[in-house]
Design a protein around this motif. Structure first.
Motif, mmCIF file in Angstrom:
data_model
loop_
_atom_site.group_PDB
_atom_site.id
_atom_site.type_symbol
_atom_site.label_atom_id
_atom_site.label_comp_id
_atom_site.label_asym_id
_atom_site.label_seq_id
_atom_site.Cartn_x
_atom_site.Cartn_y
_atom_site.Cartn_z
ATOM 1 N N GLY A 138 1.286 -1.484 -0.037
ATOM 2 C CA GLY A 138 -0.305 0.031 -0.129
ATOM 3 C C GLY A 138 0.784 1.318 -0.137
ATOM 4 N N TRP A 139 2.093 0.886 -0.100
ATOM 5 C CA TRP A 139 3.243 2.356 0.177
ATOM 6 C C TRP A 139 3.540 2.836 -1.104
ATOM 7 N N GLY A 140 3.357 4.321 -1.733
ATOM 8 C CA GLY A 140 3.733 5.470 -2.426
ATOM 9 C C GLY A 140 3.581 6.558 -2.116
ATOM 10 N N LEU A 141 4.749 7.754 -2.142
ATOM 11 C CA LEU A 141 5.053 8.408 -2.074
ATOM 12 C C LEU A 141 4.541 9.728 -2.809
ATOM 13 N N THR A 142 4.040 10.785 -2.904
ATOM 14 C CA THR A 142 3.743 11.340 -4.355
ATOM 15 C C THR A 142 4.292 12.580 -3.680
ATOM 16 N N TYR A 143 4.274 14.256 -3.936
ATOM 17 C CA TYR A 143 5.049 15.438 -4.798
ATOM 18 C C TYR A 143 4.236 16.238 -3.844
ATOM 19 N N THR A 144 3.366 16.025 -2.875
ATOM 20 C CA THR A 144 2.808 16.418 -1.954
ATOM 21 C C THR A 144 2.620 15.627 -1.042
ATOM 22 N N THR A 145 2.048 16.279 0.509
ATOM 23 C CA THR A 145 2.158 15.403 1.607
ATOM 24 C C THR A 145 0.609 15.444 1.838
ATOM 25 N N PHE A 146 0.482 14.025 2.590
ATOM 26 C CA PHE A 146 -1.111 14.139 3.182
ATOM 27 C C PHE A 146 -1.277 13.587 4.283
ATOM 28 N N GLU A 147 -2.290 13.707 4.773
ATOM 29 C CA GLU A 147 -2.735 13.873 6.108
ATOM 30 C C GLU A 147 -4.001 13.209 6.799
ATOM 31 N N TYR A 148 -3.353 11.714 7.241
ATOM 32 C CA TYR A 148 -5.201 11.539 8.087
ATOM 33 C C TYR A 148 -5.205 11.645 9.466
ATOM 34 N N SER A 149 -6.465 12.265 9.901
ATOM 35 C CA SER A 149 -7.470 12.417 10.635
ATOM 36 C C SER A 149 -7.252 10.821 11.289
ATOM 37 N N PRO A 150 -7.637 10.982 12.751
ATOM 38 C CA PRO A 150 -7.848 9.194 13.281
ATOM 39 C C PRO A 150 -9.599 9.176 12.201
ATOM 40 N N THR A 151 -9.120 7.706 12.634
ATOM 41 C CA THR A 151 -10.727 6.351 11.740
ATOM 42 C C THR A 151 -11.050 7.165 12.627
ATOM 43 N N THR A 152 -13.106 7.698 12.297
ATOM 44 C CA THR A 152 -13.873 7.250 13.029
ATOM 45 C C THR A 152 -15.278 5.530 12.546
ATOM 46 N N THR B 24 -1.375 18.099 2.525
ATOM 47 C CA THR B 24 -0.999 19.492 3.742
ATOM 48 C C THR B 24 0.593 19.894 3.026
ATOM 49 N N GLY B 25 0.633 19.239 1.593
ATOM 50 C CA GLY B 25 1.893 20.148 0.904
ATOM 51 C C GLY B 25 1.882 20.959 -0.396
ATOM 52 N N PRO B 26 2.581 21.370 -1.379
ATOM 53 C CA PRO B 26 2.424 22.223 -2.064
ATOM 54 C C PRO B 26 2.023 21.795 -3.345
ATOM 55 N N GLN B 27 1.259 20.864 -4.157
ATOM 56 C CA GLN B 27 0.191 20.599 -4.844
ATOM 57 C C GLN B 27 -0.515 19.597 -5.131
ATOM 58 N N GLU B 28 -1.342 20.240 -6.401
ATOM 59 C CA GLU B 28 -2.669 19.051 -6.365
ATOM 60 C C GLU B 28 -2.241 17.687 -6.598
ATOM 61 N N CYS B 29 -2.022 16.607 -5.978
ATOM 62 C CA CYS B 29 -2.202 14.711 -6.184
ATOM 63 C C CYS B 29 -3.229 14.280 -5.581
ATOM 64 N N GLU C 221 -9.672 4.476 -2.445
ATOM 65 C CA GLU C 221 -10.196 4.863 -2.799
ATOM 66 C C GLU C 221 -9.265 5.775 -3.350
ATOM 67 N N LYS C 222 -9.653 6.308 -4.580
ATOM 68 C CA LYS C 222 -8.379 7.309 -5.252
ATOM 69 C C LYS C 222 -8.976 8.796 -5.560
ATOM 70 N N ILE C 223 -8.354 9.806 -4.244
ATOM 71 C CA ILE C 223 -8.647 10.647 -4.070
ATOM 72 C C ILE C 223 -7.589 11.854 -4.907
ATOM 73 N N THR C 224 -8.161 13.086 -5.276
ATOM 74 C CA THR C 224 -7.613 13.660 -6.456
ATOM 75 C C THR C 224 -7.818 15.621 -5.308
ATOM 76 N N LEU C 225 -6.739 15.925 -4.816
ATOM 77 C CA LEU C 225 -7.165 16.924 -3.370
ATOM 78 C C LEU C 225 -6.107 18.452 -4.051
ATOM 79 N N ARG C 226 -6.835 19.568 -3.690
ATOM 80 C CA ARG C 226 -5.770 21.012 -3.648
ATOM 81 C C ARG C 226 -5.278 20.980 -2.905
ATOM 82 N N PRO C 227 -3.833 21.427 -2.885
ATOM 83 C CA PRO C 227 -3.187 21.870 -1.368
ATOM 84 C C PRO C 227 -3.704 23.018 -0.302
ATOM 85 N N GLY C 228 -4.170 21.902 0.611
ATOM 86 C CA GLY C 228 -5.097 22.617 1.498
ATOM 87 C C GLY C 228 -6.048 21.829 1.291
ATOM 88 N N GLU C 229 -6.450 21.434 0.647
ATOM 89 C CA GLU C 229 -7.915 20.516 0.198
ATOM 90 C C GLU C 229 -8.255 19.479 1.264
#
Ligand code: NOJ
Length: 759
Positions: free
Chosen positions: A631-645, A671-676, A702-710
């Motif tokens: 399941g591992w894989g990085l990209t050119y931004t960073t993503f943060e996950y909240s705790p699961t509920t 949480t990173g610099p670009q849409e990924c 699920e594959k989800i595309t987010l803009r920076p800060g989104e």
């Protein structure tokens, strides 16, 4: 109780007709399509026993994809209806010429099924399946299979021996490249995607080809990762892990299955009544036909369950193998076995009916020939090549960016001077990967060609060494590195180091490549590794010594343009591993969905350095954890996950069984610099159950595309289907259990939530 596969009873006549008597009930899905049964029955009535057996015989015409070609006069056999299928015949003219003999010279004019290994493209070569799987994009995979079918059928091929849906947990096994990785849930989804792509929405469409789920079953569990080796797994493991992808193919109406080479708990898969008949026909209601693998019926003799070809033919047929690939044993013995009363003709009829059904379903009786002018217009069309680039881009997995302790170096940006070094930078042929069908190295754009087009004189190139062997004097490479801002090293395996009969006893970078990296490092420039391989390699040393690692598999004809776009930052990488990357070979087999031991590591996973760590399940010289988890894989931004509920922390078993669900949520933020794009993964663990369950099981993504800060709320439902497993009584049920759930970036991440399934 260990399960007995080929029951004694299977040798009785009663069972021999049962084995093939899957009945005439309507199938659940769309295979076989309406009307074909009646036509098959009508034709069957006109056939002699010899003609019937002929439909169960298959030979390779042309290149051998197995040990040896049997010497038979194929044209003579064809003319008397003695062959039902030919494979490995290439080119519309050749295919039509053989078809013409069957259709125009044989008494009943039954057309041939023309088969071929169309695995990851026909002429337009896509990434190897393990790479395609890293896209976590079944729709994309389906589109590649569709294109493969369009191209293959343009040259008269109407049956592919794909998808290979064997679960593989051992990177030594060369055929790990040909499947979708280690997860049964994902495996089932991809199986369906391939089948839909190959078979299309209507088999009568001349651009549809039959799919074949292979290798049934357990082949990927080969002991020590050595191809063709024995497999011994419990019935529970078989049902929980190895069978689901095959059932996924069946549920997508796959028309054929291929029986595997291996023994399965002592019973060869090609004579295995339990898997071929009890499960496949009995439990799943499969109504297509089963072809053996290449001479796998004859291999019942070296396996030691038959002393001669006649017994081998009998045992394979009695177990449920309908068609004999290449062994020439059905052709030689089935008629005699019927005449002697050892086999009922009714059983032969059932198999023949299954084969005829597929021929009617494909519209072959109406349209046996292909249009010889079609291929030219279809192969490597602009759209197909565009899809090859899209698929390659989606297959790359950014394993590391900014190690060890350094800043990210990717994307490179277009203003840097780049030294491209390594034996795979310009290796056109190797980009195709194993099982590249009609792939041609002249169609490939290499990384060197693509980067040179993009960077012009800012690109420096040195091969450095060979993939295997080659020079150990790296002066030229070092000089190039010294002149550049950044070094991109194209390293890995050549295409024949994975695939069939290509197991390795080392999964390190081959040859002098590690030494080359070490030498180039002396230039003091950031090093980006692009790793081409058909399997996970052990990259611990590399991870500790270079800045970035991009896993590129064998990416196909558009390798270079796709890589250039990702390296230079036109598109961010979005792939994630569907197979675990170990730290070292000693950890193998290693996979994320393992069981927990009674003595798990208490403290830190420190590779045995913790002195208080005796009597725990660990190595004294290696960590337990992998280098890069499933399941591992990085990209050119960073993503943060909240705790699961969880929407509720308790659900009764009765409610679960009645279709009620728990909603699982987490917030994903870019949480990173670009849409990924990010692939969010749902995992569960069940405890307190009648049998032990894995530490994690993938249940959704699920594959989800987010803009920076989104941010986006990610939501999954957990119901009966997600909680079922094969319990102590070998029933597929949900049980009362403690439930832990993660929405996570990979199989070792995420903050879980706990719930209960109450009795
Ligand atoms: C042997 C391989 O195991 C199988 O995957 C392939 O389809 C056949 N040869 C035919 O080429």
């Amino acid at each position: 109780m260990p399960f007995s596969l080929l029951r004694g009873l299977a040798l009785s006549l009663a069972l021999v007709s049962l084995a093939h008597g899957a009945g005439t009930d309507s199938p659940a899905g769309g295979f076989p399509p309406p009307g074909v049964d009646e036509r098959a029955d009508a034709l069957l009535k006109r056939m002699t026993l010899e003609e019937k057996v002929g439909q169960l015989v298959q030979f390779s015409n042309g290149k051998a994809t197995g040990p040896e070609n049997v010497a038979v006069d194929q044209n003579e056999l064809l003319a008397r209806g003695g062959i039902g299928s030919i494979f490995n015949a290439i080119g519309a003219k050749t295919v039509n010429a053989m078809q013409r003999i069957a259709v125009e010279k044989s008494r009943l004019g039954i057309p041939l099924l023309m088969g071929l290994d169309v695995i990851h493209g026909y002429r337009t070569t896509f990434p190897i399946p393990l790479g395609l799987a890293a896209s976590w994009d079944p729709k994309l995979v389906e589109r590649t299979a569709r294109v493969a079918a369009i191209e293959a059928s343009a040259e008269g091929i109407r049956w592919t021996f794909a998808p290979m849906v064997d679960i593989a947990r051992d990177p030594r096994w060369g055929r790990i490249m040909e499947g979708n990785g280690e997860d049964p849930y994902l495996g089932a989804i991809y199986a369906g995607a391939y089948v839909r792509g190959f078979q299309g929405s209507d088999l009568r469409d001349p651009a549809s080809i039959l799919a074949c789920a292979k290798h049934y079953v357990g082949y990927g569990g080969a002991e020590a990762g050595r191809d063709y080796n024995s497999v011994d797994i419990s019935e529970r493991m078989l049902r929980d892990v190895y069978l689901p992808p095959f059932e996924g193919a069946k549920n997508a109406d796959v028309a054929t299955f291929m029986s595997a080479f291996n023994t399965l708990s002592g019973v060869p898969a090609s004579a295995n009544h339990f898997t071929l008949t009890t499960v496949l026909r009995g439990e799943w209601g499969f109504r297509g036909f089963v072809v053996s693998d290449w001479t796998s019926i004859a291999e019942l003799i070296p396996h030691g369950i038959a002393l001669d070809g006649r017994t081998a033919a009998f045992k394979a047929f009695a177990a449920g193998v309908d068609m004999d690939m290449q062994a020439n044993l059905y052709a030689t013995h089935l008629v005699g076995l019927v005449r002697e009363g050892r086999l009922e003709e009714r059983a032969i009829d059932d198999s023949v009916r299954s084969v005829l059904r597929t021929k009617y379903a494909l519209g072959l009786f109406e349209n046996p020939y292909c249009d010889e002018s079609l291929a030219e217009k279809v192969l490597l069309s602009k759209e197909h090549v565009a899809l090859a680039r899209e698929a390659a881009e989606a297959s790359f997995v950014l394993l590391q960016n900014g190690g060890p302790g350094g800043p990210p170096v990717l994307p490179l940006g277009a203003d840097k001077a780049v030294a491209l070094i390594g034996p795979l930078a310009d290796a056109a042929d190797d980009m195709l990967g194993e099982w590249a069908c009609q792939g041609n190295k002249n169609d490939v754009v290499t990384l060197r060609a693509a980067l040179s087009e993009r960077l012009g004189s800012k690109l420096l190139y040195a091969k450095g060494t060979e993939i295997v062997g080659g020079v150990k004097d790296f002066e030229e490479a070092l000089a190039a590195a010294r002149q550049a801002d950044v070094v991109v090293m194209a390293v890995g395996e050549h295409r024949h180091m994975s695939g069939e009969a290509a197991s390795r006893s080392s999964i390190d970078l081959p040859g002098n490549q590690r030494a080359l990296i070490e030498a180039v490092k002396a230039a003091g420039k950031p090093v980006v590794l692009v790793v081409f391989s058909g399997r996970p390699l052990a990259l611990s040393w590399e991870a500790a010594n270079v800045s970035a690692i991009l896993q590129a598999w064998h990416p196909g004809v558009q390798a270079g343009p796709a890589l250039a776009r990702v390296l230079l930052g036109d598109v961010p990488p979005a792939g994630k591993l569907t197979v675990t990357f170990p730290r070292s070979l000693g950890q193998v087999p290693i996979y994320y969905n393992h069981f927990k031991t009674g003595r798990p590591i208490g403290g830190e996973d420190d590779g045995g350095k913790d002195s208080g760590a005796r009597f725990q399940s660990r190595y004294i010289d290696e960590k337990n954890s992998p280098l890069f988890p499933f399941g591992w894989g990085l990209t050119y931004t960073t993503f943060e996950y909240s705790p699961t509920t969880l929407s509720r922390d308790r659900i009764s078993l009765a409610d679960l069984n009645a279709g009620k669900t728990i909603t699982v949520e987490a917030t994903l933020t870019n949480t990173g610099p670009q849409e990924c794009a990010e692939i969010a993964q749902l995992y569960i663990r069940l405890r307190g159950t009648s049998v032990a369950r894995p530490v994690r099981e993938l249940k959704g993504f699920e594959k989800i595309t987010l803009r920076p800060g989104e941010s986006r709320r990610v939501r999954f439902a957990i119901g009966k289907e997600q909680c079922e497993f094969w319990n102590i009584d070998m029933k597929h049920v949900a049980e009362p259990a403690a439930l832990t759930v993660w929405i996570a970036p990979h199989s070792a991440g995420g903050t879980p939530a706990d719930g209960m399934i109450d009795p």
